[in-house]
Design a protein around this motif. Structure first.
Motif, PDB file in Angstrom:
ATOM      1  N   GLN A   1       0.841  -1.196   0.000  1.00  0.00           N
ATOM      2  CA  GLN A   1       0.000   0.000   0.000  1.00  0.00           C
ATOM      3  C   GLN A   1       0.881   1.252   0.000  1.00  0.00           C
ATOM      4  N   MET A   2       0.445   2.258  -0.767  1.00  0.00           N
ATOM      5  CA  MET A   2       1.202   3.511  -0.871  1.00  0.00           C
ATOM      6  C   MET A   2       0.241   4.685  -0.950  1.00  0.00           C
ATOM      7  N   ASN A   3       0.742   5.870  -0.558  1.00  0.00           N
ATOM      8  CA  ASN A   3      -0.034   7.083  -0.788  1.00  0.00           C
ATOM      9  C   ASN A   3       0.303   7.641  -2.174  1.00  0.00           C
ATOM     10  N   ARG A   4      -0.189   8.823  -2.482  1.00  0.00           N
ATOM     11  CA  ARG A   4       0.033   9.397  -3.812  1.00  0.00           C
ATOM     12  C   ARG A   4       1.487   9.778  -4.061  1.00  0.00           C
ATOM     13  N   LYS A   5       2.263   9.885  -2.993  1.00  0.00           N
ATOM     14  CA  LYS A   5       3.692  10.167  -3.143  1.00  0.00           C
ATOM     15  C   LYS A   5       4.511   8.874  -3.173  1.00  0.00           C
ATOM     16  N   TYR A   6       3.822   7.750  -3.292  1.00  0.00           N
ATOM     17  CA  TYR A   6       4.450   6.418  -3.321  1.00  0.00           C
ATOM     18  C   TYR A   6       5.195   6.111  -2.032  1.00  0.00           C
ATOM     19  N   GLU A   7       4.685   6.670  -0.941  1.00  0.00           N
ATOM     20  CA  GLU A   7       5.217   6.385   0.381  1.00  0.00           C
ATOM     21  C   GLU A   7       4.332   5.348   1.068  1.00  0.00           C
ATOM     22  N   LYS A   8       4.902   4.680   2.075  1.00  0.00           N
ATOM     23  CA  LYS A   8       4.157   3.667   2.811  1.00  0.00           C
ATOM     24  C   LYS A   8       2.860   4.242   3.367  1.00  0.00           C
TER      25      LYS A   8
END
Length: 385
Positions: A324-331
């Motif tokens: 799973q990631m946010n829009r910034k491709y972070e956890k």
């Protein structure tokens, strides 16, 4: 002809019998093909000037004399001719000159180390009771909290648990996938197994047919509550434990009846989706609409939920992972409800094409694939690849 084969088999078995109390060295086959780690389920025993070759059931299938693992450049059995490419105090790397299908050479005919097989030298340990191991295994349901390695699909967020039931000639395995303590999906498979001993070293092996080799595990401890094993099937050797579970065998069998089956056709290696056309036949728009149906409304975050899985040679899917990631491709982490819903929906997709490789240099029967769901404030707006 049949009488000749029977005589030959009896000769091999009698020749493998070795009851003298002399020290020996045992080498366990781990994997072949360095970047694919396909199980290589054989064992070699060195005793005096004789080498014995055992299969995954613990049966001695061949022997040869006047060879020493520590000195020989090649070891010749009837059906295997091992060229030793490397050795040290703990391992042996060999190339089978008689197996041109699995052990591929360079164009000039020389062995390619990439396709070699690795054997692990085993140290002696405390003596166990083989009959007691068999008895304990069959008397309980065992739980294994899966320790993932490079053979596993990418997974950051699912906890994977297996419930295992050993019967007289087969083992049943239920794999449960949990997200934040919630069981999302389960799958079931059955296969054969053997427990055996060679010179006071104990082994557990699984079998799914000659064309689907399975690893051999070393048993290092056993009691009524725990079975301790060593797994050599990946680059890093790992110790694993089967712990006695509280559910009864009857409860386990009821779970089996309500769990969908899944099994890789070839556990040794899965290809990647981009090598073969394994696109979902109804298209990604169908998937987006299908998964959005009855989607839980309690999520407001945006980002990406990536479901990893295998497609086997029958077009069925299993062996799940989650990232799973946010829009910034972070956890990132999404709600239990929406993650469980998406995984459940994906697990029921049944229109993937069979995945067996058509590429000569890339043998596989299953493909690793993924679906990445783009979420805008809790609603799926896109699916790729």
């Amino acid at each position: 002809m049949r009488l000749s084969l029977i005589f030959f088999s009896i000769t091999i078995l009698l020749g493998c019998s070795d009851k003298e109390n002399n020290s020996s060295e045992i080498y366990l086959g781990t994997y072949r093909v360095a970047d694919r780690m396909i199980p290589y389920p054989y064992l070699i025993k060195q005793k005096k000037d004789t080498l014995f070759l055992f299969d995954e059931s613990g049966i001695c299938i061949d022997k040869t004399t006047k060879h020493s693992i520590n000195e020989a450049e090649e070891i010749s059995f009837n059906e295997k001719h091992f060229k030793i490419l490397d050795r040290n105090d703990t391992s042996l790397v060999v190339f089978d000159l008689q197996d041109t299908v699995n052990f591929r050479t360079f164009k000039n005919g020389q062995p390619n180390p990439r396709y070699a097989a690795k054997f692990q030298k085993l140290a002696s340990a405390n003596k166990l009771d083989l009959q007691e191991i068999r008895k304990e295994l069959r008397n309980a349901i065992w739980k294994y909290d899966v320790i993932e390695d490079e053979n596993s699909n990418p997974n950051q967020d699912l906890d994977i648990e297996q419930l295992i039931n050993f019967r007289n000639d087969s083992v049943s395995i239920i794999t449960n996938y949990y997200y934040q303590g919630l069981k999302t999906i389960s799958e079931y498979e059955a296969k054969a197994y053997h427990i055996f001993e060679i010179d006071d070293i104990y082994f557990l092996s699984f079998q799914k047919g000659i064309d689907n080799p399975q690893p051999i595990y070393r048993i290092t401890g056993c009691n009524s509550q725990k079975i301790e094993l060593v797994d050599f099937s990946s680059r890093d050797t790992k110790s694993i434990s089967f712990n006695k579970d509280s559910i009864s065998i009857d409860e386990f069998m009821l779970q089996v009846e309500n769990t969908p089956p899944y099994s890789n056709c070839y556990d040794g290696y899965q290809g990647e989706y981009y090598y073969d056309d394994v696109t979902f036949s109804k298209g990604n728009e169908f998937i987006a609409s299908y998964v959005n149906d009855n989607l839980p409304k309690n999520e407001i975050k945006s980002g990406y939920i990536i479901i990893q899985f295998n497609i086997n040679c029958f077009g069925n899917i299993g062996d799940f992972g989650l990232i799973q990631m946010n829009r910034k491709y972070e956890k990132a982490f999404f709600s239990k409800e929406i993650v469980s819903h998406i995984i459940n929906r994906v697990s029921k997709l049944s229109d993937f094409p069979p995945s067996e490789s058509q590429i000569e240099w890339l043998n596989h029967k299953d493909v690793h694939a993924f679906l990445m769901f783009k979420l805008d404030h809790g609603k799926i707006t896109d699916v790729c690849p």
